[in-house]
Design a protein around this motif. Structure first.
Motif, PDB file in Angstrom:
ATOM      1  N   PHE A 108       1.052  -1.261  -0.025  1.00 51.20           N
ATOM      2  CA  PHE A 108       0.188  -0.078   0.158  1.00 51.20           C
ATOM      3  C   PHE A 108       0.553   1.203   0.489  1.00 51.20           C
ATOM      4  N   LEU A 109       1.704   1.289   0.733  1.00 50.26           N
ATOM      5  CA  LEU A 109       2.685   2.103   1.185  1.00 50.26           C
ATOM      6  C   LEU A 109       3.755   2.707  -0.241  1.00 50.26           C
ATOM      7  N   LEU A 110       3.626   1.924  -0.993  1.00 49.39           N
ATOM      8  CA  LEU A 110       4.556   2.227  -2.495  1.00 49.39           C
ATOM      9  C   LEU A 110       3.433   2.302  -3.869  1.00 49.39           C
ATOM     10  N   ALA A 111       2.647   1.400  -3.110  1.00 47.99           N
ATOM     11  CA  ALA A 111       1.422   2.050  -4.449  1.00 47.99           C
ATOM     12  C   ALA A 111       1.715   3.265  -4.076  1.00 47.99           C
ATOM     13  N   SER A 112       1.524   4.182  -2.775  1.00 45.84           N
ATOM     14  CA  SER A 112       0.642   5.499  -2.662  1.00 45.84           C
ATOM     15  C   SER A 112       2.518   6.012  -3.140  1.00 45.84           C
ATOM     16  N   GLN A 113       3.662   5.463  -3.243  1.00 45.12           N
ATOM     17  CA  GLN A 113       4.786   6.100  -3.479  1.00 45.12           C
ATOM     18  C   GLN A 113       4.765   6.417  -4.943  1.00 45.12           C
ATOM     19  N   VAL A 114       4.829   5.525  -5.694  1.00 50.44           N
ATOM     20  CA  VAL A 114       4.263   5.313  -6.550  1.00 50.44           C
ATOM     21  C   VAL A 114       4.134   6.891  -7.718  1.00 50.44           C
ATOM     22  N   PHE A 115       2.345   6.272  -6.912  1.00 48.73           N
ATOM     23  CA  PHE A 115       1.261   7.474  -6.768  1.00 48.73           C
ATOM     24  C   PHE A 115       1.110   9.142  -6.950  1.00 48.73           C
ATOM     25  N   MET A 116       2.231   9.062  -6.316  1.00 44.97           N
ATOM     26  CA  MET A 116       2.212  10.398  -5.492  1.00 44.97           C
ATOM     27  C   MET A 116       4.025  11.404  -6.045  1.00 44.97           C
ATOM     28  N   ASP A 117       5.151  10.155  -6.488  1.00 47.13           N
ATOM     29  CA  ASP A 117       5.866  10.280  -7.287  1.00 47.13           C
ATOM     30  C   ASP A 117       5.322  10.994  -8.136  1.00 47.13           C
ATOM     31  N   GLY A 118       3.957  11.093  -8.889  1.00 45.73           N
ATOM     32  CA  GLY A 118       3.614  11.543  -9.819  1.00 45.73           C
ATOM     33  C   GLY A 118       3.132  12.736 -10.343  1.00 45.73           C
ATOM     34  N   VAL A 119       2.600  12.634  -8.904  1.00 44.70           N
ATOM     35  CA  VAL A 119       1.857  13.848  -8.498  1.00 44.70           C
ATOM     36  C   VAL A 119       3.404  15.058  -8.453  1.00 44.70           C
ATOM     37  N   ALA A 120       4.220  14.151  -7.779  1.00 47.27           N
ATOM     38  CA  ALA A 120       5.521  15.541  -7.728  1.00 47.27           C
ATOM     39  C   ALA A 120       6.131  15.756  -8.881  1.00 47.27           C
ATOM     40  N   PHE A 121       6.215  14.907  -9.903  1.00 45.82           N
ATOM     41  CA  PHE A 121       7.359  15.158 -10.862  1.00 45.82           C
ATOM     42  C   PHE A 121       6.211  16.467 -11.753  1.00 45.82           C
ATOM     43  N   SER A 122       5.124  16.716 -11.437  1.00 46.10           N
ATOM     44  CA  SER A 122       4.504  17.759 -12.061  1.00 46.10           C
ATOM     45  C   SER A 122       5.433  18.851 -12.435  1.00 46.10           C
ATOM     46  N   ASP A 123       4.698  19.664 -13.222  1.00 42.56           N
ATOM     47  CA  ASP A 123       5.339  21.032 -13.200  1.00 42.56           C
ATOM     48  C   ASP A 123       5.054  22.088 -12.349  1.00 42.56           C
ATOM     49  N   ARG A 124       4.922  21.787 -11.232  1.00 43.27           N
ATOM     50  CA  ARG A 124       3.940  22.751 -10.120  1.00 43.27           C
ATOM     51  C   ARG A 124       5.135  22.548  -8.878  1.00 43.27           C
ATOM     52  N   PHE A 125       6.193  22.124  -8.973  1.00 40.25           N
ATOM     53  CA  PHE A 125       7.193  21.594  -8.140  1.00 40.25           C
ATOM     54  C   PHE A 125       8.028  21.543  -8.563  1.00 40.25           C
ATOM     55  N   SER A 126       8.719  21.958  -7.278  1.00 40.71           N
ATOM     56  CA  SER A 126       9.586  21.722  -7.079  1.00 40.71           C
ATOM     57  C   SER A 126      10.760  20.617  -7.390  1.00 40.71           C
ATOM     58  N   THR A 127      12.614  20.955  -7.635  1.00 40.15           N
ATOM     59  CA  THR A 127      13.292  19.195  -7.038  1.00 40.15           C
ATOM     60  C   THR A 127      13.608  18.856  -6.086  1.00 40.15           C
ATOM     61  N   PRO A 128      13.580  19.921  -4.775  1.00 36.48           N
ATOM     62  CA  PRO A 128      13.059  19.388  -3.724  1.00 36.48           C
ATOM     63  C   PRO A 128      12.255  18.835  -3.087  1.00 36.48           C
ATOM     64  N   ILE A 129      11.288  18.847  -3.490  1.00 32.70           N
ATOM     65  CA  ILE A 129       9.592  18.455  -3.426  1.00 32.70           C
ATOM     66  C   ILE A 129       9.856  16.955  -3.948  1.00 32.70           C
ATOM     67  N   ARG A 130      10.687  16.966  -5.248  1.00 30.99           N
ATOM     68  CA  ARG A 130      10.698  16.000  -6.085  1.00 30.99           C
ATOM     69  C   ARG A 130      10.876  14.577  -5.398  1.00 30.99           C
ATOM     70  N   VAL A 131      12.801  14.780  -5.059  1.00 37.93           N
ATOM     71  CA  VAL A 131      13.219  14.088  -3.684  1.00 37.93           C
ATOM     72  C   VAL A 131      12.559  13.784  -2.268  1.00 37.93           C
ATOM     73  N   PHE A 132      11.437  14.710  -2.143  1.00 39.11           N
ATOM     74  CA  PHE A 132      10.919  14.266  -0.247  1.00 39.11           C
ATOM     75  C   PHE A 132       9.872  13.280  -0.578  1.00 39.11           C
ATOM     76  N   VAL A 133       9.245  13.138  -1.884  1.00 41.66           N
ATOM     77  CA  VAL A 133       8.562  11.802  -1.895  1.00 41.66           C
ATOM     78  C   VAL A 133       8.911  10.508  -1.830  1.00 41.66           C
ATOM     79  N   PRO A 134      10.099  10.281  -2.889  1.00 45.99           N
ATOM     80  CA  PRO A 134      10.725   8.763  -2.057  1.00 45.99           C
ATOM     81  C   PRO A 134      11.708   8.985  -0.960  1.00 45.99           C
TER      82      PRO A 134
END
Length: 255
Positions: free
Chosen positions: A152-178
């Motif tokens: 469940f948590l890894l599936a949530s991480q994959v989903f949130m990775d996609g959210v964080a990698f949108s053009d609304r977020f900076s690089t540190p936010i993308r690192v935050f998720v994993p």
């Protein structure tokens, strides 16, 4: 507007397609599919489409939650991560430049960079899901309850990775998720290993599963614990995190 200009606007050019591919960092956009040829550059860039893997991950999250295999604490963790992600993006690490102009932290064409997420997806989601399904057939309730939180948590991480990698977020936010999710999953993996090795003395488990399933559950739990522990403590924290922050603060100085 001429037909030639219309064709140029409606189709991604070779250069724009390569820019889109280069802008995807495979470390944070785990299992995310790249842009498809024939899409407009403007649409791909602004729509922040939900990938095939995100949809599948969301389905896994919903099924596990509906089956009662997800604890309230794990569900609350996912909700908190969403809220905290937007909080960090607003007050700590706002977007400095257009993400399309940011160079990737690692070379997306690197063999090791692409192999890591693929291997993690197989041992972290694909095989554990098959293990859970077999558990329903074998009556291994303890094995299902032990593996479900990690999936469940890894599936949530994959989903949130996609959210964080949108053009609304900076690089540190993308690192935050994993980093955030890996830190949480270490505890669920330790619990999974403990439960797998306690099955032999568990009367509830009894003889409801074969020795093969006992062996598979223990190996799967240990392999996941070793892989994700290495990923967090020997790659994410000492390598990926510093490089991402250096790029972010270097861009902040130039603005």
């Amino acid at each position: 507007m001429s037909s030639g200009n219309e064709a140029t606007d409606s189709q991604i050019t070779e250069q724009e397609y390569n820019e889109l591919k280069q802008s995807e960092d495979p470390v944070t956009s785990t299992f995310k599919l790249g842009p498809q040829r024939g899409q407009t550059f403007r649409t791909v860039h602004k729509a922040n489409y939900i990938s095939f893997w995100q949809l599948n991950s969301l389905m896994v999250m919903v099924v596990l939650s509906a089956s009662g295999l997800v604890s309230l604490q794990d569900f609350a963790f996912v909700v908190f991560s969403i809220i905290y992600l937007f909080f960090l993006s607003k007050f700590a690490f706002p977007k400095l430049t257009d993400p399309m102009e940011e160079p990737p932290v690692f070379n997306p064409e690197s063999y090791l960079v692409r192999l890591g997420p693929l291997f993690g997806g197989v041992i972290g989601i694909a095989i554990p899901i098959a293990y859970i399904f077999e558990g329903f057939i074998e009556g291994d309730k303890e094995g299902i309850r032990a593996a479900a939180p990690h999936v469940f948590l890894l599936a949530s991480q994959v989903f949130m990775d996609g959210v964080a990698f949108s053009d609304r977020f900076s690089t540190p936010i993308r690192v935050f998720v994993p980093v955030f999710y890996n830190s949480k999953r270490i505890f669920t993996l330790v619990d999974w290993v403990k439960r797998e090795f306690s099955k032999a003395d568990d009367q509830e488990f009894g003889g409801s599963a074969s020795e093969r399933r006992l062996f598979l559950g223990r190996v799967l739990a240990i392999v996941n614990l070793v892989f994700w522990t290495y990923d967090l403590f020997f790659f994410m924290l000492p390598v990926y995190l510093p490089r991402a922050f250096r790029k972010y603060y270097a861009a902040a100085k130039t603005d």
